[in-house]
Design a protein around this motif. Structure first.
Motif, mmCIF file in Angstrom:
data_model
loop_
_atom_site.group_PDB
_atom_site.id
_atom_site.type_symbol
_atom_site.label_atom_id
_atom_site.label_comp_id
_atom_site.label_asym_id
_atom_site.label_seq_id
_atom_site.Cartn_x
_atom_site.Cartn_y
_atom_site.Cartn_z
ATOM 1 N N TYR A 187 67.104 86.335 10.089
ATOM 2 C CA TYR A 187 67.413 86.910 8.773
ATOM 3 C C TYR A 187 66.272 87.831 8.320
ATOM 4 O O TYR A 187 66.498 88.936 7.800
ATOM 5 C CB TYR A 187 67.643 85.753 7.787
ATOM 6 N N HIS A 354 75.224 86.194 13.845
ATOM 7 C CA HIS A 354 75.637 85.319 12.741
ATOM 8 C C HIS A 354 77.053 84.807 12.980
ATOM 9 O O HIS A 354 77.956 85.592 13.243
ATOM 10 C CB HIS A 354 75.562 86.071 11.414
ATOM 11 N N GLU A 356 79.931 81.178 12.303
ATOM 12 C CA GLU A 356 80.240 79.869 11.696
ATOM 13 C C GLU A 356 81.300 79.201 12.552
ATOM 14 O O GLU A 356 82.184 79.867 13.092
ATOM 15 C CB GLU A 356 80.781 80.040 10.270
ATOM 16 N N GLU A 373 80.357 87.748 13.053
ATOM 17 C CA GLU A 373 80.179 89.042 12.396
ATOM 18 C C GLU A 373 80.122 90.175 13.406
ATOM 19 O O GLU A 373 79.433 90.086 14.420
ATOM 20 C CB GLU A 373 78.846 89.051 11.648
ATOM 21 N N ASN A 413 77.455 91.416 7.519
ATOM 22 C CA ASN A 413 76.844 90.898 6.284
ATOM 23 C C ASN A 413 77.774 90.089 5.398
ATOM 24 O O ASN A 413 77.645 90.120 4.179
ATOM 25 C CB ASN A 413 76.265 92.047 5.436
ATOM 26 N N THR A 414 78.722 89.389 5.984
ATOM 27 C CA THR A 414 79.599 88.587 5.128
ATOM 28 C C THR A 414 79.358 87.091 5.301
ATOM 29 O O THR A 414 79.692 86.316 4.418
ATOM 30 C CB THR A 414 81.086 88.891 5.399
ATOM 31 N N LEU A 415 78.769 86.671 6.421
ATOM 32 C CA LEU A 415 78.542 85.230 6.599
ATOM 33 C C LEU A 415 77.213 84.828 5.952
ATOM 34 O O LEU A 415 76.336 85.653 5.731
ATOM 35 C CB LEU A 415 78.549 84.861 8.089
ATOM 36 N N LYS A 416 77.098 83.536 5.706
ATOM 37 C CA LYS A 416 75.920 82.997 5.023
ATOM 38 C C LYS A 416 74.667 83.172 5.889
ATOM 39 O O LYS A 416 74.722 83.051 7.096
ATOM 40 C CB LYS A 416 76.190 81.503 4.784
ATOM 41 N N ARG A 417 73.517 83.467 5.213
ATOM 42 C CA ARG A 417 72.212 83.504 5.892
ATOM 43 C C ARG A 417 71.435 82.261 5.485
ATOM 44 O O ARG A 417 71.673 81.714 4.402
ATOM 45 C CB ARG A 417 71.418 84.749 5.480
ATOM 46 N N PHE A 418 70.485 81.845 6.320
ATOM 47 C CA PHE A 418 69.759 80.596 6.046
ATOM 48 C C PHE A 418 68.261 80.836 5.927
ATOM 49 O O PHE A 418 67.683 81.556 6.728
ATOM 50 C CB PHE A 418 70.034 79.586 7.162
ATOM 51 N N GLU A 419 67.651 80.172 4.931
ATOM 52 C CA GLU A 419 66.206 80.316 4.760
ATOM 53 C C GLU A 419 65.462 79.159 5.419
ATOM 54 O O GLU A 419 64.263 79.174 5.559
ATOM 55 C CB GLU A 419 65.875 80.399 3.266
ATOM 56 N N ARG A 424 75.768 75.624 10.548
ATOM 57 C CA ARG A 424 76.842 76.539 10.942
ATOM 58 C C ARG A 424 78.151 75.841 11.238
ATOM 59 O O ARG A 424 79.150 76.500 11.476
ATOM 60 C CB ARG A 424 76.413 77.310 12.192
#
Ligand code: DLL
Length: 431
Positions: A187, A354, A356, A373, A413-419, A424
Motif C-alpha cells: 500500500y 489486491h 479478496e 483489482e 483502487n476499489t478493494l480495501k487496503r490494510f495498514e 482478505r
C-alpha cells in the motif's frame, strides 16, 4: 555479517547440549510456578527429572491458544508480577486476547533475537529504519524497535497509518529500511507511486513480517520499491518478532535456536515428523522467565532444515510459512490455502496485488469467489480482453486448486487496503 557468531554458528552437538540444559531448567520453572503445567504433568505422572534428553520433550503435553485464553490475563505468568516489566497482547480475530508478560531479562533476550535477525537480513548501524507497525499492545513495533536500536540503526518510530505522511517522512529523513507487514508495504508503494515520489525515496531493505506472503508478493515488493525484501517470523505467545528471520542467502528463516526449540508435528495426530516434512510448527521457549511456553502449537504450517546454510549460520531454518492450519479453507472437501490463490494472482499479467476471497454456500454447495483489482481501468471497456483475462484466471485457479472458482475483476483502487495485517478472507458459511 553475523551478530552473535558464538550462538549463531555453534556446532550442532554443542547447541543440543545447551538446549537440553535450558529445557530442563524451563520445565522445572514451569512445574514449580505455573499451575496449568504442573497439573498437566501430574496427570501424566511426569516430573521435571523425567526430561533427560532433548527427545524427552515429546513426553510433555502440548499447550494451545485456548490455554492462554482460559488463563487470561495472568495465570500463565511464572514470576511475581513485580518482576514483569512489560505486557503485550494480540487481539486475534475471535475471542479473548492472548497476553504476554516480559521480565527485564526477557526484554534483553528479545532485543538480542531481533538484533540477530536484522543483521542477518542486511540491516546495519548506518541504516535509517522506519517502523510502520503500530506501537501498541501488538509486539511488532516494540520488538523491532529495540532490536534495531541495539545494532545502532537510527529508528523512525512513525507507527502505523497516515500513509501519505509516511511517504513524506521516508523522503525527508532519508529512510533506508522499512519495517511493515508485506500488505502495508504494498500500500505504501502504491501511495508513493501515486504521489510521484518513488524517485526521491532511497529505500534499500524491507524487513517484513507478521503475516504470510507468497514469493510472488515479495518479488512484486522488491520490484516496486527496488529493494531487498526479507521476512521474519514470530508470535506473541512465544515472544513476538525475533523467533526466526531470513538471511542474505534467502533459504529459509534462521531460528534463534538457543532460545526457541522448534518441532514439526502432524496436526491431526500430534506425532513428531522427521526433518524436511511439512506440518504444524510447535515451539518451546528455552530462556523465557516471565511466561515460558512448553510445546506451544502455533498452527503455522512449515518445515525445518538442519542443512548448512551458505551464510555460515548453523541454526535450523524454517521454510516460508505455507499458511495457518486454521486459515486453510475446506471447499467442497478440498483443502485450499489463501497463499495458493495469491501466487496465481500475482503471477498473472494485468491484475494488481489486491484481492479478496469470499466463501459462501449456495444450494448446500460451497462457492469460492475471488475479487481481483485490474491494473488498467480501460480494460473494463474492452469486453473481449476482459473476458479472456477472466477465463485465464479461472482456468489457472482451477488447475492449481482443483476446484471451480468464480473470478470477479473489479476497477483499480476499489478493494480495501490494510495498514497492519491484511484480512482478505471472508467465510460466510454458517452465518
Ligand atoms: O505477528 C509477531 C510479529 C510481528 C512477527 C512483526 C514478525 C514481525 P501475532 O500478532 O501474535 O505476532 O501473530 C502471530 O502471525 O502465528 C503467524 O500465523 C503469523 N506470522 C507472523 N510472521 C509471519 C511470517 C506477530 N513471516 C502469527 N510469515 C503467527 C507468515 C507470519 N506468517
Amino acid at each position: 555479517m553475523i551478530y552473535n557468531p558464538m550462538m549463531e554458528t555453534m556446532p550442532r552437538e554443542q547447541m543440543r547440549a545447551l538446549q537440553l540444559e535450558r529445557l530442563q531448567h524451563t520445565v522445572r520453572h514451569c512445574y514449580e510456578n505455573v499451575p496449568l503445567y504442573r497439573s498437566r504433568m501430574d496427570e501424566r505422572g511426569l516430573t521435571p527429572d523425567d526430561i533427560r534428553t532433548l527427545e524427552d520433550i515429546r513426553l510433555l503435553p502440548f499447550t494451545v491458544k485456548n490455554d492462554l485464553r482460559d488463563n487470561y490475563p495472568y495465570r500463565l505468568i511464572a514470576v511475581p508480577m513485580r518482576d514483569i516489566v512489560r505486557l503485550h497482547a494480540s487481539s486475534g480475530t475471535t475471542g479473548k486476547s492472548i497476553v504476554a508478560g516480559y521480565t527485564r531479562s526477557d526484554l534483553e533476550m528479545w532485543a538480542e533475537c531481533v538484533a540477530r535477525l536484522a543483521v542477518a537480513a542486511g540491516a546495519r548501524d548506518t541504516d535509517i529504519v522506519q517502523i510502520s507497525f503500530g506501537y501498541s499492545l501488538f509486539t511488532g513495533a516494540f520488538g523491532l524497535h529495540y532490536g534495531l536500536e541495539k545494532i545502532g540503526a537510527t529508528i523512525v518510530p512513525i507507527s502505523g497509518g497516515n500513509t501519505e505522511r509516511q511517504i513524506n517522512i521516508m523522503r525527508d529523513f532519508g529512510v533506508t529500511a522499512l519495517v511493515a507487514t508485506p500488505s502495508y508495504a504494498m500500500y505504501l508503494a502504491e501511495t508513493a507511486e501515486k504521489m510521484g515520489m518513488m524517485e526521491d525515496i532511497h529505500l534499500r531493505l524491507g524487513l517484513f513480517g507478521a503475516e504470510g506472503s507468497t514469493l510472488e508478493m515479495r518479488q512484486e515488493l522488491a520490484r516496486r520499491w527496488g529493494i531487498t525484501v526479507t521476512e521474519n517470523y514470530g508470535l506473541t505467545e512465544i515472544i513476538g518478532p525475533g523467533v526466526a528471520g531470513e538471511c542474505e542467502a534467502f533459504c529459509g528463516q534462521h531460528f534463534n535456536e538457543d532460545f526457541f526449540l522448534p518441532e514439526i508435528i502432524n496436526p491431526e495426530t500430534g506425532e513428531v515428523l522427521p526433518e524436511g516434512e511439512t506440518g504444524e510448527l510447535v515451539i518451546t521457549t528455552l530462556s523465557k522467565r516471565g511466561q515460558p511456553m512448553l510445546r506451544y502449537r502455533t498452527r503455522d504450517i512449515t518445515s525445518l532444515s538442519y542443512a548448512p546454510c551458505a551464510c555460515g549460520r548453523t541454526t535450523v531454518r524454517m521454510a516460508q510459512v505455507k499458511g495457518r492450519s486454521d486459515d486453510m479453507l475446506i471447499i467442497r472437501g478440498v483443502n485450499v490455502f489463501p497463499s495458493q490463490i495469491e501466487s496465481v494472482l500475482l503471477d498473472t499479467r494485468g491484475i494488481g496485488p489486491h484481492y479478496e476471497i469470499e466463501v459462501d454456500r449456495v444450494h448446500y454447495l460451497d462457492r469460492l469467489t475471488v475479487k481481483v483489482e485490474l491494473i488498467d481501468a480501460g480494460l473494463l471497456e474492452r469486453f473481449s480482453e476482459l473476458e479472456a483475462l477472466q477465463k485465464a484466471l479461472h482456468d489457472r485457479l482451477r488447475t492449481v486448486l482443483n476446484i471451480d472458482v468464480q473470478v470477479r475483476l473489479v476497477s483499480p483502487n476499489t478493494l480495501k487496503r490494510f495498514e497492519g495485517k491484511a484480512r482478505r478472507v471472508t467465510d460466510l458459511r454458517g452465518k
